[in-house]
Write a protein that holds these residues in place. Sequence first.
Motif, PDB file in Angstrom:
ATOM      1  N   MET A   1       0.843  -1.192   0.000  1.00 38.22           N
ATOM      2  CA  MET A   1       0.000   0.000   0.000  1.00 38.22           C
ATOM      3  C   MET A   1       0.881   1.245   0.000  1.00 38.22           C
ATOM      4  O   MET A   1       1.913   1.284   0.667  1.00 38.22           O
ATOM      5  N   VAL A   3       1.079   5.435   0.605  1.00 35.59           N
ATOM      6  CA  VAL A   3       0.430   6.564   1.263  1.00 35.59           C
ATOM      7  C   VAL A   3       1.336   7.784   1.144  1.00 35.59           C
ATOM      8  O   VAL A   3       2.562   7.675   1.284  1.00 35.59           O
ATOM      9  N   ASP A  52      -2.399   5.193  -2.956  1.00 38.99           N
ATOM     10  CA  ASP A  52      -3.745   4.849  -2.490  1.00 38.99           C
ATOM     11  C   ASP A  52      -4.428   5.906  -1.650  1.00 38.99           C
ATOM     12  O   ASP A  52      -5.661   5.966  -1.604  1.00 38.99           O
ATOM     13  N   LEU A  53      -3.640   6.746  -0.968  1.00 37.49           N
ATOM     14  CA  LEU A  53      -4.241   7.582   0.069  1.00 37.49           C
ATOM     15  C   LEU A  53      -3.325   8.757   0.389  1.00 37.49           C
ATOM     16  O   LEU A  53      -2.102   8.605   0.417  1.00 37.49           O
ATOM     17  N   HIS A  55      -2.433  11.152   3.444  1.00 39.50           N
ATOM     18  CA  HIS A  55      -2.579  11.367   4.880  1.00 39.50           C
ATOM     19  C   HIS A  55      -2.153  12.796   5.159  1.00 39.50           C
ATOM     20  O   HIS A  55      -0.969  13.145   5.076  1.00 39.50           O
ATOM     21  N   VAL A  89      -7.313  11.297  -5.128  1.00 34.35           N
ATOM     22  CA  VAL A  89      -6.977  10.372  -4.053  1.00 34.35           C
ATOM     23  C   VAL A  89      -7.826  10.683  -2.820  1.00 34.35           C
ATOM     24  O   VAL A  89      -8.132  11.845  -2.554  1.00 34.35           O
ATOM     25  N   TYR A 342      -6.105   2.800   7.157  1.00 38.50           N
ATOM     26  CA  TYR A 342      -5.792   3.063   5.751  1.00 38.50           C
ATOM     27  C   TYR A 342      -6.511   2.064   4.841  1.00 38.50           C
ATOM     28  O   TYR A 342      -7.164   2.439   3.856  1.00 38.50           O
ATOM     29  N   ARG A 343      -6.380   0.800   5.170  1.00 41.12           N
ATOM     30  CA  ARG A 343      -6.922  -0.248   4.291  1.00 41.12           C
ATOM     31  C   ARG A 343      -8.451  -0.233   4.288  1.00 41.12           C
ATOM     32  O   ARG A 343      -9.073  -0.636   3.297  1.00 41.12           O
ATOM     33  N   ALA A 346      -9.157   3.141   1.915  1.00 40.61           N
ATOM     34  CA  ALA A 346      -8.487   3.412   0.636  1.00 40.61           C
ATOM     35  C   ALA A 346      -9.345   2.932  -0.530  1.00 40.61           C
ATOM     36  O   ALA A 346      -9.955   1.874  -0.469  1.00 40.61           O
TER      37      ALA A 346
END
Length: 346
Positions: A1, A3, A52-53, A55, A89, A342-343, A346
């Motif tokens: 993943m 971030v 994916d994301l 933060h 995102v 997160y998971r 996402a």
Amino acid sequence: MKVFFAPDYRKGVAYQALLADALADQGVEVTFPYGHRRVLPLSRGIEGWNGDLLHLHWPEKFFELRRDGFDFVRKIRYPLDLSLTLRRVPILLTAHDLRPHNRSGRLLAVNFQRTYDAARAIIAHSAKAADAVAATYNVKPEKLHVIPHGDLSVSMQPLPARRDARAALGIPEAERLCLMFGTVEPYKGIEPVIDWWRTAATATTVAIAGKPFSTEYGAAIRRRSQGTGAKIRLDLTWQSDQALERWLAAADCVLFHYQAIFTSGAACLARSFGVPILIPHRLDTVDLAEPHPLVFRFDALETDFSAALDRALAVRPDYAAAAAWRQSTAWPEIAAQTARLYRAIA
């Protein structure tokens, strides 16, 4: 993943680097912004990044106050910058602060509201902080997740012996010392503390150690501390980790008298090292795992602070007594909770 962390505050705050390192063990690859992107720094900062994301930490960095003639432009461009980022995102926000320090205004409030609205999920460092976010920004409970602030002491060396630290700082062994540390800023409530020390009949010294956020404010603090014979020590310089370790080892207790605060990394650090902490009841979003014999709450300087100070001074700093706190705020656990969130989003 994958971030993306923004903004990059690793030079001044250990939090992001420690979290990113721990997240690597959770299979999360963290990327930080490279260089400075003009005009739309948040959305342009993730150009060329495929992850994916996002933060987001300390969003006020993207509409910061520089007094260079473009402060208003930075504030009004932020909603567009945020919207363009969201098209690419999902965003997770850590609510380090409820509002920017030492600033106010309608546009600031609007930008923070937009950020909380845009975030897919929001991390708060205590249940009280989560409640404050929900009440202030009308955030739905399902968006809020409580994950404690991580242990900042792991980025530093073990504290030196008290005797050695005091010798290096020129502090007599018998002197009772209450420490205030960190950047010297108006919101930290330092001026009322100086005024209390100037008039109180106390044999205890207060030490203020940290770099002022402006030359003018540092000069004001020096003027306020002069001419009374009060037991006030000033070290208004940037504190390296080694210098801060000496101050923490030399102190009998530490005082946090913020006018307002959400999460205090400094208080968490002192808690990890087992230094007795004095902090007002009103700062209830700062979670220090209370009740605990090393944490002393008080109502106000004018009422019960003197008694709380005496109680704190009667307790010796105790690193071993903070072991449970350090375990509960260990980065592997903080990272595991963060990675699960997160998971999930996402």
